[in-house]
Design an enzyme around this catalytic site. Structure first.
Site, short mmCIF file in Angstrom:
data_model
loop_
_atom_site.label_atom_id
_atom_site.label_comp_id
_atom_site.label_asym_id
_atom_site.label_seq_id
_atom_site.Cartn_x
_atom_site.Cartn_y
_atom_site.Cartn_z
CG HIS A 1 52.89 38.89 32.61
ND1 HIS A 1 53.24 37.56 32.52
CD2 HIS A 1 52.28 39.03 33.81
CE1 HIS A 1 52.83 36.91 33.60
NE2 HIS A 1 52.25 37.79 34.41
CG ASP B 1 51.20 34.75 35.64
OD1 ASP B 1 52.04 35.36 36.33
OD2 ASP B 1 50.21 35.31 35.12
CG HIS C 1 53.65 37.68 39.06
ND1 HIS C 1 52.82 38.38 38.22
CD2 HIS C 1 54.83 38.37 39.06
CE1 HIS C 1 53.46 39.43 37.73
NE2 HIS C 1 54.69 39.44 38.23
#
Length: 269
Positions: free
Chosen positions: A151, A158, A243
């Site tokens: 991330h 997400d 994800h």
């Protein structure tokens, strides 16, 4: 030199030294925060129809408090990742669904917060919802927490699906009774998303995208999300149905630490 001159010179030196000492913290406080590179954007500027429910700016997450670095409920991504989500959203809207994002770019300081939380074995206040069957001593070993996160590179998101018209999600109130993230949908926290078999950030093997225990509509919902996003250029992490990472990543080896805030993008057109 007279005794008075010597005294005055000593006093002046002491005052100058005091100013020098007190000036250091002031300059340190004035140090500017890091800023996002030019090709990072706010998702809402690329596609305002995508629902944003940014969990880490709230207390409804596995840590149980706002996470370091999250200043505003804002999804920030590299532009190619945001445009890929726009392509997926355009397709989903025609089928009566919307994407809903929970987390996008994540500063390194937030990842560091997760690590500190995982190392504090006495902090178990959110266990009943987010990791009911996982011993906290195994969070690193089992891969639920790591010192680096994709991330932080800016192209991972997400997210889930919401059936339209979207119903509001009930606010989370700290201290309310917690229910397991893999309980039946009508028992766990009332998210307005479709039933994926578990809630978001559920530390459990049931969160694996192709877990064989997930069948029927739950499996179909996961496959709709996965297939739609992968057609748009985002690749799923098999251990987490929510994800996805845009490929090829613009910054495959860089972990950023600018805050999640409109100020990090200030001055963009």
């Amino acid at each position: 030199m007279t005794r008075l001159s010597t005294t005055l010179r000593g006093l002046a030196t002491a005052v100058a030294a005091l100013f020098a000492v007190t000036a250091v913290p002031a300059s340190a406080q004035a140090r500017p925060e890091p800023r996002a590179p030019e090709d990072f954007v706010a998702l809402r500027g690329v596609d305002p129809t995508i629902i944003e429910e940014m969990r880490y700016v709230t207390a409804h997450n596995f840590v149980g408090e706002r996470v370091d670095g999250y200043r505003q409920p804002l999804c920030i991504l590299t532009r190619p990742a945001a445009e890929a989500l726009h392509r997926a959203q355009t397709r989903l809207l025609r089928q009566g669904y919307s994407l809903k994002v929970y987390d996008c770019y994540r500063p390194q300081r937030a990842v560091d917060h997760f690590v500190r939380w995982a190392e504090d074995l006495d902090d178990q206040k959110m266990k009943a919802e987010f990791y009911p069957e996982v011993d906290k001593t195994r969070l690193f070993t089992d891969g639920y927490i790591a010192e680096k996160s994709g991330h932080s590179r800016g192209s991972t998101v997400d997210l889930t699906l919401v059936r339209l018209p979207a119903k509001p999600t009930r606010p989370h109130h700290p201290g309310q009774p917690l229910v397991s993230c893999f309980a039946p949908q009508d028992e766990r926290f009332p998210d307005n998303s479709v039933d994926m078999g578990t809630g978001y950030d559920c530390f459990d093997t049931r969160s694996h995208t192709l877990d064989p225990r997930i069948q029927g509509d739950q499996h179909a919902n996961r496959m709709l999300l996965k297939n739609t996003l992968e057609d748009a250029g985002l690749v799923n992490l098999p251990e987490e149905w929510w994800h996805f990472t845009y490929k090829p990543e613009p910054y495959p080896d860089t972990y950023f630490d600018f805050p999640v805030s409109a100020k990090s993008l200030a001055g963009r057109r």
